[in-house]
Design a protein around this motif. Structure first.
Motif, PDB file in Angstrom:
ATOM      1  N   ALA A   1       0.833  -1.201   0.000  1.00 37.65           N
ATOM      2  CA  ALA A   1       0.000   0.000   0.000  1.00 37.65           C
ATOM      3  C   ALA A   1       0.869   1.253   0.000  1.00 37.65           C
ATOM      4  O   ALA A   1       0.553   2.238  -0.683  1.00 37.65           O
ATOM      5  CB  ALA A   1      -0.936  -0.009   1.204  1.00 37.65           C
ATOM      6  N   LEU A   2       1.987   1.232   0.724  1.00 37.15           N
ATOM      7  CA  LEU A   2       2.904   2.379   0.707  1.00 37.15           C
ATOM      8  C   LEU A   2       3.515   2.571  -0.678  1.00 37.15           C
ATOM      9  O   LEU A   2       3.626   3.699  -1.160  1.00 37.15           O
ATOM     10  CB  LEU A   2       4.011   2.194   1.743  1.00 37.15           C
ATOM     11  N   CYS A   3       3.905   1.485  -1.300  1.00 39.54           N
ATOM     12  CA  CYS A   3       4.439   1.584  -2.671  1.00 39.54           C
ATOM     13  C   CYS A   3       3.387   2.157  -3.612  1.00 39.54           C
ATOM     14  O   CYS A   3       3.689   3.026  -4.433  1.00 39.54           O
ATOM     15  CB  CYS A   3       4.903   0.216  -3.162  1.00 39.54           C
ATOM     16  N   ASP A   4       2.164   1.673  -3.483  1.00 41.98           N
ATOM     17  CA  ASP A   4       1.082   2.162  -4.337  1.00 41.98           C
ATOM     18  C   ASP A   4       0.803   3.638  -4.081  1.00 41.98           C
ATOM     19  O   ASP A   4       0.569   4.408  -5.011  1.00 41.98           O
ATOM     20  CB  ASP A   4      -0.192   1.346  -4.110  1.00 41.98           C
ATOM     21  N   ALA A   5       0.844   4.052  -2.800  1.00 47.99           N
ATOM     22  CA  ALA A   5       0.583   5.451  -2.457  1.00 47.99           C
ATOM     23  C   ALA A   5       1.665   6.365  -3.017  1.00 47.99           C
ATOM     24  O   ALA A   5       1.393   7.530  -3.329  1.00 47.99           O
ATOM     25  CB  ALA A   5       0.478   5.619  -0.950  1.00 47.99           C
ATOM     26  N   SER A   6       2.873   5.848  -3.176  1.00 53.44           N
ATOM     27  CA  SER A   6       3.962   6.687  -3.678  1.00 53.44           C
ATOM     28  C   SER A   6       3.697   7.195  -5.093  1.00 53.44           C
ATOM     29  O   SER A   6       4.192   8.251  -5.478  1.00 53.44           O
ATOM     30  CB  SER A   6       5.289   5.931  -3.624  1.00 53.44           C
ATOM     31  N   ILE A   7       2.885   6.480  -5.833  1.00 55.22           N
ATOM     32  CA  ILE A   7       2.538   6.908  -7.195  1.00 55.22           C
ATOM     33  C   ILE A   7       1.745   8.205  -7.156  1.00 55.22           C
ATOM     34  O   ILE A   7       1.887   9.057  -8.030  1.00 55.22           O
ATOM     35  CB  ILE A   7       1.745   5.800  -7.912  1.00 55.22           C
ATOM     36  N   ASP A   8       0.947   8.371  -6.087  1.00 53.83           N
ATOM     37  CA  ASP A   8       0.094   9.553  -5.959  1.00 53.83           C
ATOM     38  C   ASP A   8       0.758  10.704  -5.214  1.00 53.83           C
ATOM     39  O   ASP A   8       0.132  11.735  -4.993  1.00 53.83           O
ATOM     40  CB  ASP A   8      -1.218   9.175  -5.272  1.00 53.83           C
ATOM     41  N   GLY A   9       2.000  10.532  -4.798  1.00 52.91           N
ATOM     42  CA  GLY A   9       2.751  11.622  -4.198  1.00 52.91           C
ATOM     43  C   GLY A   9       2.696  11.674  -2.686  1.00 52.91           C
ATOM     44  O   GLY A   9       2.059  10.858  -2.013  1.00 52.91           O
ATOM     45  N   PHE A  10       3.378  12.686  -2.161  1.00 53.80           N
ATOM     46  CA  PHE A  10       3.566  12.805  -0.724  1.00 53.80           C
ATOM     47  C   PHE A  10       2.260  12.898   0.067  1.00 53.80           C
ATOM     48  O   PHE A  10       2.145  12.249   1.115  1.00 53.80           O
ATOM     49  CB  PHE A  10       4.476  13.995  -0.400  1.00 53.80           C
ATOM     50  N   PRO A  11       1.267  13.682  -0.364  1.00 55.83           N
ATOM     51  CA  PRO A  11       0.031  13.741   0.433  1.00 55.83           C
ATOM     52  C   PRO A  11      -0.616  12.364   0.613  1.00 55.83           C
ATOM     53  O   PRO A  11      -1.112  12.044   1.701  1.00 55.83           O
ATOM     54  CB  PRO A  11      -0.869  14.685  -0.357  1.00 55.83           C
ATOM     55  N   ALA A  12      -0.587  11.537  -0.425  1.00 54.15           N
ATOM     56  CA  ALA A  12      -1.165  10.189  -0.325  1.00 54.15           C
ATOM     57  C   ALA A  12      -0.356   9.325   0.637  1.00 54.15           C
ATOM     58  O   ALA A  12      -0.921   8.553   1.424  1.00 54.15           O
ATOM     59  CB  ALA A  12      -1.232   9.538  -1.696  1.00 54.15           C
TER      60      ALA A  12
END
Length: 82
Positions: free
Chosen positions: A10-21
């Protein structure tokens, strides 16, 4: 306790959407799994495999580029690729 494989993904996936995600997910993970994160007072007890590139509180590290060991491994790997 560590993050589960699903939480890490989930952290890897969130990294695609940038720092706020990433920050939103970290807030959720800290609430769901607080033992997976160092509290401020234990940051200095961490031990790293590799020397951090910039200062972070820690109790030490195993390998250092300054020692030459990592640099030799990196140079040897690079020379085999060329």
């Amino acid at each position: 306790m560590h993050l589960t494989p699903e939480q890490r993904q989930a952290l890897c996936d969130a990294s695609i959407d940038g720092f706020p995600a990433i920050q939103r997910l970290l807030d959720q993970l800290r609430r769901a799994n607080p033992d997976a994160f160092h509290p401020e007072e234990t940051l200095a007890t961490r031990r790293f495999q590799h020397e951090p590139l910039r200062y972070v509180p820690n109790s030490g590290f195993v390998d250092s580029i300054a020692s030459g060991r990592t640099a030799l491994v990196m140079n040897g790997w690079r020379s085999r690729r060329t």
